[in-house]
Motif scaffolding. Structure first.
Motif: not given
Length: 156
Positions: A16-43
């Motif tokens: 899980g930790i390895i995959i979470a790290g890979a998710m962060w790396f990929i997400a920070s390297s590529l622009s999100p296609l459907l960015p969600l506002p913080a008011t939706a994604r945080l809750p």
């Protein structure tokens, strides 16, 4: 042969930790296609993470009450077939909880590129952890385990 080598070798939290790290790396390297506002994604992330932790902990508590091992790398040392509590709903609440936390992480990252992470976790854990565990439990508990698998789904 290599595929069999990976069975019961890597602790699921480490996967899980390895995959979470890979998710962060990929997400920070590529622009999100459907960015969600913080008011939706945080809750959404908080709710999913809390649900995941609660599900996983209920599995651990059930194992502790049954006085059986929680060591995922040694299922052959199980002393009891736990089929009560959360185990009436899912055969793998600890892995389901981890999956929910990864989904929470994907929501927090707000990137469609992070979404394959939870899928990869589910596929890896099913093949290299759950299936070998089920073989061990079948060997230990026979017909009782078969009956349990008939009435309770692997994930949900």
């Amino acid at each position: 042969m290599i595929m069999r080598f990976l069975e019961l070798r890597v602790p699921p939290p480490l996967v899980g930790i390895i995959i979470a790290g890979a998710m962060w790396f990929i997400a920070s390297s590529l622009s999100p296609l459907l960015p969600l506002p913080a008011t939706a994604r945080l809750p959404a992330a908080v709710i999913l993470a809390l649900a995941g932790v609660a599900i996983a902990l209920s599995g651990v508590i059930s194992f502790r009450h049954a006085q059986t091992t929680v060591n995922p790398l040694k299922p052959e040392t199980s002393t009891a077939l736990v089929s009560t509590g959360i185990y009436r709903i899912t055969r793998n609440p600890m892995y389901l909880g981890m999956l929910a936390v990864l989904l929470a992480w994907a929501a927090y990252l707000s990137s469609v590129w992070a979404l394959p992470g939870p899928v990869a976790f589910a596929l890896y854990i099913t093949r290299f952890q759950i299936i070998p565990e089920e073989r061990a439990l079948h060997s230990l508990f026979g017909a009782a385990f078969v009956e349990y698998t008939r009435r309770t789904r692997r994930w949900l």
